[in-house]
Design an enzyme around this catalytic site. Structure first.
Site, PDB file in Angstrom:
ATOM      1  N   LYS A 111     -21.579  -0.856  23.739  1.00  0.00           N
ATOM      2  CA  LYS A 111     -23.004  -0.591  23.942  1.00  0.00           C
ATOM      3  C   LYS A 111     -23.649  -0.271  22.592  1.00  0.00           C
ATOM      4  O   LYS A 111     -23.165   0.592  21.858  1.00  0.00           O
ATOM      5  CB  LYS A 111     -23.169   0.582  24.903  1.00  0.00           C
ATOM      6  CG  LYS A 111     -24.590   0.869  25.338  1.00  0.00           C
ATOM      7  CD  LYS A 111     -24.582   1.973  26.383  1.00  0.00           C
ATOM      8  CE  LYS A 111     -25.982   2.317  26.835  1.00  0.00           C
ATOM      9  NZ  LYS A 111     -25.972   3.423  27.821  1.00  0.00           N
ATOM     10  N   ASP A 123     -33.981  -4.771  20.143  1.00  0.00           N
ATOM     11  CA  ASP A 123     -33.013  -5.144  19.105  1.00  0.00           C
ATOM     12  C   ASP A 123     -31.574  -5.058  19.588  1.00  0.00           C
ATOM     13  O   ASP A 123     -30.646  -5.489  18.894  1.00  0.00           O
ATOM     14  CB  ASP A 123     -33.207  -4.278  17.846  1.00  0.00           C
ATOM     15  CG  ASP A 123     -32.995  -2.788  18.092  1.00  0.00           C
ATOM     16  OD1 ASP A 123     -32.507  -2.401  19.179  1.00  0.00           O
ATOM     17  OD2 ASP A 123     -33.329  -2.002  17.182  1.00  0.00           O
ATOM     18  N   ASP A 250     -30.914  -0.475  38.837  1.00  0.00           N
ATOM     19  CA  ASP A 250     -30.014  -1.062  37.853  1.00  0.00           C
ATOM     20  C   ASP A 250     -29.141  -0.006  37.175  1.00  0.00           C
ATOM     21  O   ASP A 250     -28.285  -0.349  36.355  1.00  0.00           O
ATOM     22  CB  ASP A 250     -30.799  -1.849  36.794  1.00  0.00           C
ATOM     23  CG  ASP A 250     -31.861  -1.003  36.114  1.00  0.00           C
ATOM     24  OD1 ASP A 250     -32.799  -0.579  36.810  1.00  0.00           O
ATOM     25  OD2 ASP A 250     -31.763  -0.769  34.897  1.00  0.00           O
ATOM     26  N   ASP A 260     -24.862   5.189  32.857  1.00  0.00           N
ATOM     27  CA  ASP A 260     -26.086   5.133  32.056  1.00  0.00           C
ATOM     28  C   ASP A 260     -26.703   6.518  31.814  1.00  0.00           C
ATOM     29  O   ASP A 260     -27.626   6.940  32.507  1.00  0.00           O
ATOM     30  CB  ASP A 260     -27.115   4.187  32.682  1.00  0.00           C
ATOM     31  CG  ASP A 260     -26.681   2.732  32.560  1.00  0.00           C
ATOM     32  OD1 ASP A 260     -25.962   2.422  31.608  1.00  0.00           O
ATOM     33  OD2 ASP A 260     -27.052   1.920  33.413  1.00  0.00           O
TER      34      ASP A 260
END
Length: 487
Positions: A111, A123, A250, A260
């Site tokens: 990640k 980015d 998500d 996350d």
């Protein structure tokens, strides 16, 4: 030193519409910040080899290991209730899967490794602060006994990333049971790709819910399994005061792991309406709303599975509603069971929930530290509890009721304290400690607070008197009022 990672990449064997092949952006000058040697051993990986130059190149994306098939996974999702039909891994790359020493299949995901076809103008990189936050909090959650993704390694990339300011770049290698989300199912449902849904559901059943394959109705059994896993997970979150902060579809893993760690935080004083996330302006994902939001997300999952549940839509909807009706009682059982353990109760009595909720109302009304109060109940005389209140008599009636309830228990005090000690952590990742750790690393290149925080949080249920300062709530000037997403 040659590195051998025994990849077996089942997700990459699915059709190519499930993902996009992509190579990580090469880090210019990677340096290893932290390697989770215990997790490496659990995965059957050679920690010494990973810490060597070639290993660091693999952990940073500079080198592709033999057998790795780097992909960015496709998914959709509801973000703060607004549906986005295509999201996907915008700054994460699945390096591959390994089967660990216990026979469990685990993803290795890099990640912060640069742009992918799903980056949507970003980015694809990560700044040092969010990488350190995810490493610390995910490992703390694992030590607390909460299903979670894990952190295998953190590296600096030798680059600067542009946010509001120029910040040092970093990346994290994350380990998960899988990275399949509710949003992954939504991706195929939005395209009316029933065959894709079926392939995905079969993959999830084989990987996470193998007993469902033997059920009379495997897809209903799959839905039941995900609902049960999430009910248990959210109860565990609340029992330690965790706020995810961005519970979009998500960000909900169908495996039942916490995933996350963006603007996540932990309660200091107890407040069901507490919000830290800077992007949650309406309080959608406040601490006390997390069960409701989990059910909302699961309802979206059920909607995607309707074509697999029954050919007749009315029948499928009724089936989904019956499955979803199981969430509330499953959550309540898990949550009340956890509250009983926090209160030292081995047996079940009808008014236990009333006893617990009365305490929580008192804590909220008096802004009492959630973690420290419950840990204080473990003490033999609870002498410090009254000192937490401006008006100490406020808690006296409740303490008397609790002690009367304990008198009905067959276990002795030692058994009670043992039970409570295992349910009430002394140490959590306090927000002000995380912020101070990040500031030391980003502003001064000082990683000693990061190392010490990892040491303390590895044993959250032990007293650790040498680190007693980590139990203290923040002083007023130390309070963290907002947490931020790493993007």
């Amino acid at each position: 030193m040659t590195i051998s990672i025994p990849f077996d990449n089942s997700y990459a064997r699915l059709p190519d519409r499930f993902y996009a092949p992509v190579r990580p952006s090469a880090a210019s000058a990677p340096q290893l910040l932290q390697l989770n040697r215990a997790l490496a051993a659990e995965l059957g990986l050679d920690a010494e080899a990973l810490a060597a130059p070639e290993g660091i190149e693999i952990l940073s994306g500079l080198r592709i290991a033999e057998g790795s098939q780097p992909i960015a996974m496709a998914y959709a999702g509801h973000q703060f209730a607004h549906f986005v039909p295509q999201l996907g891994d915008g700054r994460a790359i699945l390096l591959g899967e390994v089967v660990d020493r216990s026979g469990r299949r685990r993803d290795l995901q890099l990640k912060g490794s640069g742009r992918t076809p799903f980056s949507r103008g970003g980015d694809g990189k990560a700044a040092l602060g969010p990488v350190l936050r995810e490493y610390v909090v995910s490992e703390a959650m694992a030590a607390l006994g909460i299903p979670t993704t894990r952190a295998l390694a953190a590296v600096t990339t030798g680059e600067q990333v542009v946010r509001e300011d120029l910040l040092p770049g970093a990346a994290i290698v994350r380990v998960a049971a899988s990275h399949i989300r509710v949003g992954t199912f939504q991706f195929f449902a939005a395209r009316e790709d029933v065959e894709g849904l079926r392939l995905l559901a079969d993959h999830v059943i084989a990987r996470h819910y193998p007993a469902a394959a033997q059920a009379e109705r495997p897809y209903r059994a799959l839905l039941d399994g995900v609902i049960a896993a999430q009910a248990d997970l959210i109860a565990r979150w609340l029992l330690v005061g965790f706020i995810h902060g961005v519970m979009n579809t998500d960000n909900m893993a169908v495996s039942g792991e916490t995933i996350d760690y963006g603007p996540c935080a932990f309660l200091d004083d107890y407040d069901p309406n507490k919000v830290f996330s800077s992007i949650d302006r309406m309080g959608r994902y406040a601490y006390g709303r997390q069960p409701e939001m989990a059910l909302w997300n699961l309802t979206r999952l059920a909607e995607t599975l309707l074509p697999l549940l029954a050919e007749d839509e009315v029948e499928a909807i009724a089936d989904a509603e019956a499955a979803l009706a199981a969430f509330a009682p499953a959550f309540e059982r898990a949550y009340l069971g956890g509250l009983r353990r926090k209160l030292g109760l081995f047996t079940e009595k009808e008014d236990d929930l009333g006893l617990a909720t009365a305490l929580l109302r008192i804590l909220a009304a008096n802004r009492i530290d959630f973690t420290n109060f419950f840990r204080g109940l473990v003490d033999a005389d609870q002498s410090g509890l009254r000192d937490m209140f401006e008006a100490p008599t406020v808690i006296d009636d409740w303490l008397a009721q609790w002690k009367a309830r304990l008198a009905d228990e067959p276990q002795d005090e030692l058994a009670r304290r043992t039970l409570m000690r295992a349910a009430n952590p002394a140490f959590i990742p306090r927000n002000h400690r995380i912020e101070a750790m990040i500031r030391a690393a980003v502003d001064h290149g000082d990683f000693a607070p990061f190392e010490e925080l990892l040491t303390v949080l590895a044993r959250p249920y032990e007293d650790q008197p040498e680190y007693d300062g980590y139990r203290s709530p923040p002083a007023e000037q130390e309070r963290v009022t907002a947490t931020f997403c790493g993007t």
